[in-house]
Scaffold this active site. Structure first.
Site, mmCIF file in Angstrom:
data_model
loop_
_atom_site.group_PDB
_atom_site.id
_atom_site.type_symbol
_atom_site.label_atom_id
_atom_site.label_comp_id
_atom_site.label_asym_id
_atom_site.label_seq_id
_atom_site.Cartn_x
_atom_site.Cartn_y
_atom_site.Cartn_z
ATOM 1 C CB SER A 142 -40.197 -39.935 74.976
ATOM 2 O OG SER A 142 -39.956 -38.267 75.387
ATOM 3 C CE1 TYR A 155 -35.382 -39.373 78.229
ATOM 4 C CE2 TYR A 155 -36.405 -38.993 75.909
ATOM 5 C CZ TYR A 155 -36.507 -38.526 77.195
ATOM 6 O OH TYR A 155 -37.702 -38.682 78.048
HETATM 7 P P1 NAD Z 1 -37.723 -36.471 86.745
HETATM 8 O O1 NAD Z 1 -35.998 -36.188 86.712
HETATM 9 O O2 NAD Z 1 -38.209 -36.038 87.288
HETATM 10 O O3 NAD Z 1 -37.855 -37.510 87.673
HETATM 11 C C1 NAD Z 1 -37.496 -39.055 87.384
HETATM 12 C C2 NAD Z 1 -37.329 -40.142 88.633
HETATM 13 O O4 NAD Z 1 -36.398 -41.315 88.018
HETATM 14 C C3 NAD Z 1 -36.005 -39.442 89.908
HETATM 15 O O5 NAD Z 1 -37.150 -39.281 90.749
HETATM 16 C C4 NAD Z 1 -34.966 -40.148 89.281
HETATM 17 O O6 NAD Z 1 -34.774 -40.124 91.532
HETATM 18 C C5 NAD Z 1 -35.278 -41.220 89.343
HETATM 19 N N1 NAD Z 1 -34.344 -41.901 88.768
HETATM 20 C C6 NAD Z 1 -33.359 -41.800 87.815
HETATM 21 N N2 NAD Z 1 -32.704 -43.661 88.217
HETATM 22 C C7 NAD Z 1 -33.389 -44.135 88.288
HETATM 23 C C8 NAD Z 1 -33.200 -45.740 88.525
HETATM 24 N N3 NAD Z 1 -32.232 -46.091 88.172
HETATM 25 N N4 NAD Z 1 -33.215 -46.087 89.592
HETATM 26 C C9 NAD Z 1 -34.931 -45.759 90.343
HETATM 27 N N5 NAD Z 1 -35.334 -44.715 89.696
HETATM 28 C C10 NAD Z 1 -34.682 -43.639 89.601
HETATM 29 O O7 NAD Z 1 -37.509 -36.720 85.725
HETATM 30 P P2 NAD Z 1 -39.592 -37.129 84.933
HETATM 31 O O8 NAD Z 1 -39.791 -35.824 83.663
HETATM 32 O O9 NAD Z 1 -40.397 -36.882 85.930
HETATM 33 O O10 NAD Z 1 -39.516 -37.955 84.111
HETATM 34 C C11 NAD Z 1 -39.991 -39.055 84.119
HETATM 35 C C12 NAD Z 1 -40.212 -39.828 83.005
HETATM 36 O O11 NAD Z 1 -41.019 -39.532 81.999
HETATM 37 C C13 NAD Z 1 -38.257 -40.535 82.288
HETATM 38 O O12 NAD Z 1 -38.850 -41.984 81.672
HETATM 39 C C14 NAD Z 1 -38.446 -39.641 81.227
HETATM 40 O O13 NAD Z 1 -37.565 -39.746 80.405
HETATM 41 C C15 NAD Z 1 -40.151 -39.152 80.949
HETATM 42 N N6 NAD Z 1 -40.316 -38.255 80.016
HETATM 43 C C16 NAD Z 1 -40.657 -37.039 80.451
HETATM 44 C C17 NAD Z 1 -40.471 -35.914 79.534
HETATM 45 C C18 NAD Z 1 -40.287 -34.285 80.006
HETATM 46 O O14 NAD Z 1 -40.446 -33.588 79.331
HETATM 47 N N7 NAD Z 1 -40.189 -34.354 81.598
HETATM 48 C C19 NAD Z 1 -41.197 -36.527 78.380
HETATM 49 C C20 NAD Z 1 -40.822 -37.206 77.838
HETATM 50 C C21 NAD Z 1 -41.348 -38.292 78.550
#
Ligand code: NAD
Length: 260
Positions: A142, A155
């Protein structure tokens, strides 16, 4: 940017960024293991891939559960014969100031991001080494792998930790033709972010519009959210990159929110 004959395991692929990467990898020719805690959403992503003519299997994997990670990875290898790409993407967020943060919440966030990345990387590396295929390990960091924001200590800490894990994989994996990189997105409008807008507004005593305008998008060059496709395109570039010239690195994709 072709992934024909490649096999990819993507965690957290039932939603948001992981789902978009699964669809994009499949469109580029890869067979995809769609792993998620939530088997319904994983099943839906896999169904959508198959409907579009691709190859996928849904896998129930809690990335913090060692046995489930081992089993899910083995299932993918049994189905498609190998694993070339791991995208450790599953993630959660928790909003709280440090002084009122419960230890259990700290541990939960760190476990999903950091333990999950370790367990899935270890499982993938073992197969890549045993089968002598080499491979590509991508960790979803991130902008918070590079800098901090208030209210997100576990985080931010876990996302910083992924840089160390990636560099360790890059060093130890090199002799086995394994390379590893971190993708560092800015704010992407997924359920993970939608949920924190009202939470941050409450904690900081500002409106939800101000959270979006003054916190999430203020420092971008164009006032735009990063999209799931922006991140998927970066993940495709890194997975398709042919050799170890690019390893142990972290790439920010944030519309300029963070620069280094
Ligand atoms: P999201 O909530 O849409 O998707 C996350 C997915 O992870 C969900 O389907 C959830 O069921 C799954 N999950 C959660 N805990 C889990 C576990 N213990 N085992 C297996 N699956 C699990 O979120 P997103 O925004 O798509 O995030 C995906 C990644 O991107 C994360 O690592 C997040 O930190 C990173 N990220 C997101 C953003 C943002 O702004 N959305 C920015 C930077 C990084």
């Amino acid at each position: 940017m072709n992934l024909t004959n490649k096999v990819a395991l993507i965690t957290g692929a039932g939603s948001g960024i992981g789902r978009q990467i699964a669809l994009t990898y499949s469109e580029s020719g890869a067979a995809v293991g769609v792993a998620d805690l939530n088997i319904d959403t994983a099943g839906q992503t896999a169904k959508d891939i198959i409907k579009a003519g691709g190859q996928a299997i849904p896998l129930t994997v809690d990335v913090t559960d060692e046995q489930q990670v081992e089993q899910g990875t083995q299932e993918l290898v049994n189905e498609f014969g190998k694993i070339d790409i791991l995208l450790s993407n599953a993630g959660i967020q928790h909003i709280d100031p440090i002084i009122s943060l419960d230890y259990s919440d700290w541990r939960k966030v760190v476990a999903v991001h950091l333990d999950g990345a370790f367990l899935t990387s270890r499982a993938a590396m073992r197969h890549m080494i045993d089968l002598k295929t080499g491979g590509c390990i991508l960790l979803m960091g991130s902008v918070h792998s590079k800098l901090a924001s208030p209210l997100k200590a576990p985080y931010v800490s876990a996302k910083h930790g992924l840089l160390g894990l990636c560099r360790s994989i890059a060093k130890e994996g090199a002799e086995h033709n394994i390379h590893s990189n971190v993708i560092c997105p800015g704010f992407v409008k997924t359920p993970l972010v939608e949920k924190q807008i009202p939470q941050q507004a409450r904690e900081l005593n500002i409106s939800e519009e101000e959270v979006v305008k003054n916190i999430m998008l203020k420092d971008t060059v164009d006032g735009e959210f990063t999209t799931t496709q922006d991140v998927a395109d970066t993940a495709l570039f890194l997975a398709a990159f042919p050799n170890k010239a690019l390893t142990g690195q972290s790439i920010i994709v944030s519309h300029g929110w963070a620069m280094e």
